[in-house]
Design a protein around this motif. Structure first.
Motif, PDB file in Angstrom:
ATOM      1  N   TRP A   1       8.484  -0.882  -9.411  1.00 58.63           N
ATOM      2  CA  TRP A   1       9.143   0.367  -9.029  1.00 58.63           C
ATOM      3  C   TRP A   1      10.417   0.132  -8.199  1.00 58.63           C
ATOM      4  O   TRP A   1      10.379  -0.633  -7.229  1.00 58.63           O
ATOM      5  CB  TRP A   1       8.216   1.235  -8.172  1.00 58.63           C
TER       6      TRP A   1
ATOM      7  N   SER B   1      15.592   9.109  -8.091  1.00 62.84           N
ATOM      8  CA  SER B   1      14.628  10.220  -8.066  1.00 62.84           C
ATOM      9  C   SER B   1      14.987  11.292  -7.039  1.00 62.84           C
ATOM     10  O   SER B   1      14.280  12.293  -6.928  1.00 62.84           O
ATOM     11  CB  SER B   1      13.240   9.667  -7.755  1.00 62.84           C
TER      12      SER B   1
ATOM     13  N   ALA C   1       9.821   1.647  -3.397  1.00 61.73           N
ATOM     14  CA  ALA C   1       9.857   3.067  -3.793  1.00 61.73           C
ATOM     15  C   ALA C   1      10.895   3.838  -2.986  1.00 61.73           C
ATOM     16  O   ALA C   1      10.772   5.049  -2.809  1.00 61.73           O
ATOM     17  CB  ALA C   1       8.482   3.692  -3.646  1.00 61.73           C
TER      18      ALA C   1
ATOM     19  N   ALA D   1       7.885   1.260   0.415  1.00 56.53           N
ATOM     20  CA  ALA D   1       8.840   2.283   0.860  1.00 56.53           C
ATOM     21  C   ALA D   1       9.453   1.820   2.181  1.00 56.53           C
ATOM     22  O   ALA D   1       8.776   1.237   3.029  1.00 56.53           O
ATOM     23  CB  ALA D   1       8.132   3.622   1.038  1.00 56.53           C
TER      24      ALA D   1
ATOM     25  N   TRP E   1      13.264  15.528  -5.721  1.00 57.06           N
ATOM     26  CA  TRP E   1      12.710  16.165  -4.520  1.00 57.06           C
ATOM     27  C   TRP E   1      13.783  16.858  -3.689  1.00 57.06           C
ATOM     28  O   TRP E   1      13.605  17.123  -2.500  1.00 57.06           O
ATOM     29  CB  TRP E   1      11.813  15.210  -3.731  1.00 57.06           C
TER      30      TRP E   1
ATOM     31  N   GLY F   1      16.675   4.906  -2.494  1.00 61.19           N
ATOM     32  CA  GLY F   1      17.267   3.986  -1.518  1.00 61.19           C
ATOM     33  C   GLY F   1      17.141   2.528  -1.923  1.00 61.19           C
ATOM     34  O   GLY F   1      17.944   1.695  -1.493  1.00 61.19           O
TER      35      GLY F   1
ATOM     36  N   GLN G   1      13.424   5.014   0.246  1.00 60.29           N
ATOM     37  CA  GLN G   1      13.192   5.357   1.660  1.00 60.29           C
ATOM     38  C   GLN G   1      11.820   6.019   1.791  1.00 60.29           C
ATOM     39  O   GLN G   1      11.370   6.731   0.893  1.00 60.29           O
ATOM     40  CB  GLN G   1      14.283   6.291   2.156  1.00 60.29           C
ATOM     41  N   ASP G   2      11.180   5.793   2.921  1.00 59.21           N
ATOM     42  CA  ASP G   2       9.857   6.369   3.170  1.00 59.21           C
ATOM     43  C   ASP G   2      10.009   7.853   3.504  1.00 59.21           C
ATOM     44  O   ASP G   2      10.639   8.212   4.507  1.00 59.21           O
ATOM     45  CB  ASP G   2       9.192   5.604   4.317  1.00 59.21           C
ATOM     46  N   LEU G   3       9.455   8.682   2.627  1.00 57.17           N
ATOM     47  CA  LEU G   3       9.663  10.129   2.789  1.00 57.17           C
ATOM     48  C   LEU G   3       9.119  10.651   4.120  1.00 57.17           C
ATOM     49  O   LEU G   3       9.649  11.611   4.665  1.00 57.17           O
ATOM     50  CB  LEU G   3       9.010  10.895   1.621  1.00 57.17           C
TER      51      LEU G   3
ATOM     52  N   GLU H   1       0.832  -1.216   0.000  1.00 56.77           N
ATOM     53  CA  GLU H   1       0.000   0.000   0.000  1.00 56.77           C
ATOM     54  C   GLU H   1       0.861   1.258   0.000  1.00 56.77           C
ATOM     55  O   GLU H   1       0.380   2.340  -0.326  1.00 56.77           O
ATOM     56  CB  GLU H   1      -1.002  -0.023   1.173  1.00 56.77           C
ATOM     57  N   LYS H   2       2.155   1.111   0.342  1.00 57.09           N
ATOM     58  CA  LYS H   2       3.103   2.246   0.300  1.00 57.09           C
ATOM     59  C   LYS H   2       4.242   1.944  -0.661  1.00 57.09           C
ATOM     60  O   LYS H   2       5.363   2.426  -0.499  1.00 57.09           O
ATOM     61  CB  LYS H   2       3.664   2.520   1.703  1.00 57.09           C
ATOM     62  N   GLN H   3       3.970   1.150  -1.652  1.00 59.01           N
ATOM     63  CA  GLN H   3       4.962   0.782  -2.678  1.00 59.01           C
ATOM     64  C   GLN H   3       6.255   0.258  -2.026  1.00 59.01           C
ATOM     65  O   GLN H   3       7.354   0.470  -2.528  1.00 59.01           O
ATOM     66  CB  GLN H   3       5.295   1.983  -3.596  1.00 59.01           C
TER      67      GLN H   3
HETATM   68  N1  ACO Z   1       7.758   7.324   0.811  1.00 60.90           N
HETATM   69  C1  ACO Z   1       6.583   7.421   1.435  1.00 60.90           C
HETATM   70  N2  ACO Z   1       5.416   7.067   0.873  1.00 60.90           N
HETATM   71  C2  ACO Z   1       5.457   6.567  -0.370  1.00 60.90           C
HETATM   72  C3  ACO Z   1       6.656   6.437  -1.085  1.00 60.90           C
HETATM   73  C4  ACO Z   1       7.855   6.833  -0.432  1.00 60.90           C
HETATM   74  N3  ACO Z   1       9.057   6.709  -1.010  1.00 60.90           N
HETATM   75  N4  ACO Z   1       6.378   5.946  -2.300  1.00 60.90           N
HETATM   76  C5  ACO Z   1       5.042   5.764  -2.347  1.00 60.90           C
HETATM   77  N5  ACO Z   1       4.486   6.138  -1.180  1.00 60.90           N
HETATM   78  C6  ACO Z   1       3.078   6.095  -0.805  1.00 60.90           C
HETATM   79  C7  ACO Z   1       2.268   7.226  -1.458  1.00 60.90           C
HETATM   80  O1  ACO Z   1       2.414   8.407  -0.719  1.00 60.90           O
HETATM   81  C8  ACO Z   1       0.891   6.651  -1.392  1.00 60.90           C
HETATM   82  O2  ACO Z   1       0.426   6.801  -0.063  1.00 60.90           O
HETATM   83  P1  ACO Z   1      -1.132   7.125   0.218  1.00 60.90           P
HETATM   84  O3  ACO Z   1      -1.894   5.988  -0.408  1.00 60.90           O
HETATM   85  O4  ACO Z   1      -1.211   7.151   1.697  1.00 60.90           O
HETATM   86  O5  ACO Z   1      -1.379   8.422  -0.459  1.00 60.90           O
HETATM   87  C9  ACO Z   1       1.131   5.153  -1.604  1.00 60.90           C
HETATM   88  O6  ACO Z   1       2.494   4.914  -1.299  1.00 60.90           O
HETATM   89  C10 ACO Z   1       0.872   4.699  -3.021  1.00 60.90           C
HETATM   90  O7  ACO Z   1       1.724   5.434  -3.894  1.00 60.90           O
HETATM   91  P2  ACO Z   1       1.190   6.297  -5.138  1.00 60.90           P
HETATM   92  O8  ACO Z   1       2.085   7.461  -5.299  1.00 60.90           O
HETATM   93  O9  ACO Z   1      -0.264   6.550  -5.000  1.00 60.90           O
HETATM   94  O10 ACO Z   1       1.408   5.216  -6.296  1.00 60.90           O
HETATM   95  P3  ACO Z   1       1.587   5.501  -7.854  1.00 60.90           P
HETATM   96  O11 ACO Z   1       1.433   4.152  -8.493  1.00 60.90           O
HETATM   97  O12 ACO Z   1       0.737   6.621  -8.313  1.00 60.90           O
HETATM   98  O13 ACO Z   1       3.125   5.975  -8.013  1.00 60.90           O
HETATM   99  C11 ACO Z   1       5.468   5.892  -7.503  1.00 60.90           C
HETATM  100  C12 ACO Z   1       4.157   5.105  -7.651  1.00 60.90           C
HETATM  101  C13 ACO Z   1       5.914   6.426  -8.849  1.00 60.90           C
HETATM  102  C14 ACO Z   1       6.484   4.896  -6.957  1.00 60.90           C
HETATM  103  C15 ACO Z   1       5.251   7.077  -6.520  1.00 60.90           C
HETATM  104  O14 ACO Z   1       4.656   6.575  -5.334  1.00 60.90           O
HETATM  105  C16 ACO Z   1       6.528   7.783  -6.137  1.00 60.90           C
HETATM  106  O15 ACO Z   1       7.005   8.622  -6.875  1.00 60.90           O
HETATM  107  N6  ACO Z   1       7.102   7.431  -4.944  1.00 60.90           N
HETATM  108  C17 ACO Z   1       8.296   8.053  -4.470  1.00 60.90           C
HETATM  109  C18 ACO Z   1       9.519   7.495  -5.184  1.00 60.90           C
HETATM  110  C19 ACO Z   1      10.753   8.151  -4.645  1.00 60.90           C
HETATM  111  O16 ACO Z   1      11.168   9.190  -5.120  1.00 60.90           O
HETATM  112  N7  ACO Z   1      11.331   7.558  -3.596  1.00 60.90           N
HETATM  113  C20 ACO Z   1      12.321   8.168  -2.791  1.00 60.90           C
HETATM  114  C21 ACO Z   1      13.637   8.034  -3.408  1.00 60.90           C
HETATM  115  S1  ACO Z   1      14.849   8.913  -2.498  1.00 60.90           S
HETATM  116  C22 ACO Z   1      15.429   7.898  -1.331  1.00 60.90           C
HETATM  117  O17 ACO Z   1      15.021   6.785  -1.231  1.00 60.90           O
HETATM  118  C23 ACO Z   1      16.564   8.351  -0.465  1.00 60.90           C
END
Ligand code: ACO
Length: 276
Positions: free
Chosen positions: A116, A142, A68, A32, A146, A120, A70-72, A28-30
């Motif tokens: 996806w 990505s 997806a 993360a 951000w 992280g 780390q959880d933002l 549900e949170k991909q």
């Molecule tokens: N952190 C926290 N929550 C997340 C993350 C994340 N990295 N990725 C997805 N989620 C959550 C969404 O907020 C959403 O939550 P909600 O249902 O409570 O609103 C849920 O997971 C489903 O995600 P959606 O965005 O609705 O799914 P969609 O299929 O439209 O998009 C995608 C998928 C492209 C992966 C998108 O979720 C996204 O861009 N996620 C962030 C990817 C990212 O940049 N990750 C961080 C990298 S930086 C690092 O890791 C240090």
């Protein structure tokens, strides 16, 4: 399944024929990576390393995502606002499993990238020895999108497996790419149509399972160590490691291999593993 053993809420494990399929399980949170995944992955990896029935570990994700990243919210926003020591502890535990634990894990590891894979999650991917992706899996550094740099140790890992041109391109543009491109970039070993992903991963795991596990471990450890050594040191180290491995190998694989090839003529080392 996990309960009472330190996992089961965010990470599940299915063991089948000596292969442990570890699934990041927050679809549900991909998937993360939140503090819960960090905690449970540490427990799972410890347990899988100790479990003698496990020969190979596969890491994958539930649903549409490998992970997806780390959880933002739970990994960044909440800890950033909390006590600095708690944040440092969280970051240290995350680095502990994604980097050191994975790099020197005492069993072969395969990342099965089913969807996806962002930020992280590259660390988990590169932390595994080998990787198989679905052709249509989507990858992206990505962070730039951000406003952060690929940290943890992601930039270092990316620099190990990609060329400078490719690494900088994806670090700087944040552009996504698919599994086929990931194969071209050297980020995964194999890309296959989604419906073949599990079978291809299982076949690779079976190949690894058939090898002498003691020697496989030494080969992997040696690879990581020699990368940063001088040629002189690497030669000394590799010869010493090779002697130590032969001496300590419980199944004396080299003796069996030589006997089966030179005396019994029952196999050819160029083409297969000796009979164990
Ligand atoms: N952190 C926290 N929550 C997340 C993350 C994340 N990295 N990725 C997805 N989620 C959550 C969404 O907020 C959403 O939550 P909600 O249902 O409570 O609103 C849920 O997971 C489903 O995600 P959606 O965005 O609705 O799914 P969609 O299929 O439209 O998009 C995608 C998928 C492209 C992966 C998108 O979720 C996204 O861009 N996620 C962030 C990817 C990212 O940049 N990750 C961080 C990298 S930086 C690092 O890791 C240090």
């Amino acid at each position: 399944e996990g309960s009472g053993r330190g996992w089961g809420e965010f990470v599940t494990v299915e063991t089948e024929d000596g292969i442990a399929w570890i699934t990041l399980n927050r679809p549900e949170k991909q998937n993360a990576i939140n503090p819960g995944i960090v905690r449970e992955m540490i427990a799972v990896l410890d347990a899988m390393e100790e479990d003698d029935s496990v020969g190979v570990v596969v890491i994958t994700g539930a649903g549409d995502a490998f992970s997806a990243g780390q959880d933002l919210k739970e990994y960044f926003r909440v800890p950033d606002a909390g006590p600095p020591l708690d944040r440092e502890r969280l970051y240290a535990s995350n680095a502990a499993w994604q980097w050191r634990r994975m790099m020197y894990f005492r069993k072969p590891t395969i990342a099965m990238v089913n969807g996806w894979c962002f930020g992280g999650a590259f660390q988990v991917l590169i932390g595994c020895d080998l990787a198989v992706a679905a052709d249509d899996a989507v990858f992206g550094l990505s962070e730039i999108n951000w406003g952060i740099i690929p940290a943890g140790i992601v930039t270092k890992s990316v620099a190990e497996v990609m060329s400078q041109r490719d690494a900088l391109y994806y670090i700087m543009t944040g552009e996504t790419f698919d599994g086929r491109r990931a194969k071209e970039l050297g980020l995964v070993n194999i890309a296959v149509p989604r419906e073949e992903l599990r079978d291809r991963t299982r076949a690779l795991a079976e190949t690894l399972k058939a090898k002498n596990p003691f020697v496989l471990r030494a080969a992997k450890t040696a690879y990581h160590h020699v990368k940063s050594m001088s040629w002189e040191s690497a030669l000394e180290y590799l010869m010493a490691k090779s002697d130590a491995t032969k001496f300590r190998d419980p199944e004396k694989g080299d003796q069996a291999g030589m006997r089966q090839f030179l005396d019994e003529k029952s196999y050819r080392p160029g083409l297969q593993t000796y009979e164990r």
